[in-house]
Write an enzyme that holds these catalytic residues in place. Structure first.
Site, PDB file in Angstrom:
ATOM      1  N   ASP B  14       0.863  -1.178   0.000  1.00 38.83           N
ATOM      2  CA  ASP B  14       0.000   0.000   0.000  1.00 38.83           C
ATOM      3  C   ASP B  14       0.900   1.229   0.000  1.00 38.83           C
ATOM      4  O   ASP B  14       2.092   1.140   0.267  1.00 38.83           O
ATOM      5  CB  ASP B  14      -0.877  -0.009   1.261  1.00 38.83           C
ATOM      6  N   SER B  15       0.312   2.388  -0.283  1.00 39.65           N
ATOM      7  CA  SER B  15       1.070   3.631  -0.210  1.00 39.65           C
ATOM      8  C   SER B  15       1.502   3.948   1.223  1.00 39.65           C
ATOM      9  O   SER B  15       2.429   4.710   1.431  1.00 39.65           O
ATOM     10  CB  SER B  15       0.227   4.788  -0.740  1.00 39.65           C
ATOM     11  N   CYS B  77      -4.165  -1.175  -2.144  1.00 39.04           N
ATOM     12  CA  CYS B  77      -4.274   0.272  -2.313  1.00 39.04           C
ATOM     13  C   CYS B  77      -5.110   0.488  -3.561  1.00 39.04           C
ATOM     14  O   CYS B  77      -4.820  -0.082  -4.614  1.00 39.04           O
ATOM     15  CB  CYS B  77      -2.871   0.858  -2.511  1.00 39.04           C
ATOM     16  N   GLU B 156      -5.912  10.848   8.932  1.00 37.24           N
ATOM     17  CA  GLU B 156      -4.563  10.835   9.499  1.00 37.24           C
ATOM     18  C   GLU B 156      -4.418  11.853  10.622  1.00 37.24           C
ATOM     19  O   GLU B 156      -3.572  11.713  11.489  1.00 37.24           O
ATOM     20  CB  GLU B 156      -3.533  11.055   8.396  1.00 37.24           C
ATOM     21  N   CYS B 188     -11.158   3.514  -1.041  1.00 39.89           N
ATOM     22  CA  CYS B 188      -9.842   3.910  -0.536  1.00 39.89           C
ATOM     23  C   CYS B 188      -9.710   3.240   0.825  1.00 39.89           C
ATOM     24  O   CYS B 188     -10.664   3.257   1.614  1.00 39.89           O
ATOM     25  CB  CYS B 188      -9.758   5.427  -0.404  1.00 39.89           C
ATOM     26  N   HIS B 190      -8.434   3.995   3.496  1.00 37.65           N
ATOM     27  CA  HIS B 190      -8.641   4.812   4.698  1.00 37.65           C
ATOM     28  C   HIS B 190     -10.129   4.986   5.032  1.00 37.65           C
ATOM     29  O   HIS B 190     -10.482   5.279   6.162  1.00 37.65           O
ATOM     30  CB  HIS B 190      -8.067   6.218   4.507  1.00 37.65           C
TER      31      HIS B 190
END
Lengths: 278, 278
Positions: B14-15, B77, B156, B188, B190
């Site tokens: 993943d990123s 991702c 985040e 996504c 997140h």
């Protein structure tokens, strides 16, 4: 110093587009200089990454700028200035400056009550580099830092004048307001774009310091001292300015066009990670 | 297929940290498998970067995973799945899957009224890859995409339950609400962390699809079909899971500890850009 070196370009770099606000000031103050700008758009942002990583990235960029035979380098990024400037200065022959020292110097001269605030990325604030520079100049001053991680994404989303940005700015700045500061350093090149919001929240009694202009002044003084100023009198043509990025150039151009006084015809994408230490 | 290959680990990348939500599902569904996770924390985020850059980064990561002798790879991702999966599949010998196809498949089976929404990064939405996969399965469906660039920074920053996140989510989702969708893909890794906010805004009549679980199911089916499933019965020990990142490991660990059912003792930082095509 021979004429060739005087006529060499100045290298300027940032994690992305924010450093263009610094480049703009340099263009105004030093209109005869050729400038090479690099924006690390493939790896942006720098603000939340570690010291070692920022030093590694900055070192690659400096090696790239060396291929352009620059006579001096400006780190137009607060996080990279905070983490990488001193290391790079020991490693390269040409003069290099960052945005932190000029910003700190201005703040020291501006404050009346001796209480200075600084806002920036997590990396810039954690490094305490603004505080260190300010205390070198005047150990009596009180410096209060606050990281504002959402400011950059809010700016990049275009929410410069928006209730959400007001709300977030209110939260970030609330503690600083209660600290009775009279000077606030905008310690990230994106933040001048939020100047009106920040100014309104902090109130008229707090002077906002944008290190971009002072960085251009420090650059001019340093070049003059080292006899590196371009002495020609001709107005620069567009091809005096070169732009390089590590990701796709088109996104960069549209943001650049909103900051710079002319539109950028040609931006070149380069594989920055291949510029390792020689 | 010899036993050695069956016992080889599965690579997941993943990123940054978001892909851990996918890894968690794989751990649950395939408890006997060894897993190697890579998070590209030095270059995060991927969502706003170009196709070519994401392919270059993904290729380097795959080369790194090859040094771990992985038997299969999961792109955990959405942006990298959208841009790099098909290219990588042509370049490497072992099976590789992304999160997009499983998410699309679930959405197709879930929707009743044939109107599917998809939210993700700018890259994922611009690629139209969810829409393409969904139309492969059922060309009759209507797919409406919306990029939500501030969701990742808000997560985040820890603003999972916050008035600002509600406000931003309201703006992003307003258009989708008026489109009368009955299914919304959280495109996504997140976004599942904002599930309650998104669910409240969209209302009970809209089913939220998180591709993480379906990705684990697709991985299991693919491994079974190719006779690559680990056939041991032993419960995995902690050292069955290895974690690698491209930036400082400590920040990664604290986020990982909040997602995974155990704490990560050892995360190793590697210079990912050195893993070029061999």
């Amino acid at each position: 110093m021979n004429m060739d070196t005087k006529h060499a370009p100045i290298g300027i770099f940032d994690s992305g587009v924010g450093g263009l606000t610094v480049m703009r000031e340099i263009m105004r103050l030093l209109p005869n200089e050729r400038l090479v700008y690099f924006g690390d758009t493939a790896r942006v942002p720098y603000g939340s990454k570690s010291r070692d990583t920022i030093i590694r990235f900055s070192r690659q960029i400096v090696h790239f700028l060396h291929t352009k035979q620059v006579k001096a380098i400006v780190i137009a990024c607060n996080t990279a200035s905070a983490y990488a400037l001193e290391t790079l200065r020991r490693e390269i022959p040409e003069p290099i400056i960052g945005v932190v020292k000029p910003g700190a110097k201005t703040a020291v001269s501006v404050t009346k009550n001796g209480r200075v605030g600084i806002i920036g990325t997590e990396g810039t604030i954690k490094s305490q580099v603004y505080s260190d520079y300010i205390h070198e100049l005047n150990p009596e001053l009180t410096v209060i830092g606050r990281a504002c991680p959402l400011f950059v994404p809010l700016v990049e989303e275009g929410l410069l004048h928006d209730a959400v940005t007001d709300e977030i700015a209110g939260r970030y700045l609330d503690g600083l307001k209660r600290e009775n500061i009279d000077t606030l350093i905008l310690g990230c090149t994106h933040y001048p774009l939020l100047r009106s919001t920040i100014g309104r929240i902090m109130g008229d009694q707090v002077k906002l310091v944008n290190p971009a202009y002072e960085t251009a002044v420090e650059l001019r003084d340093m070049l003059a001292k080292q006899d590196l100023l371009h002495t020609g009198l001709s107005e620069p043509t567009r091809d005096a300015y070169q732009f390089y990025v590590s990701d796709d150039a088109s996104r960069f151009r549209s943001f650049a066009d909103s900051i710079l006084p002319f539109s950028i015809d040609c931006t070149v994408q380069i594989p920055i990670e291949e510029y390792e230490a020689q």
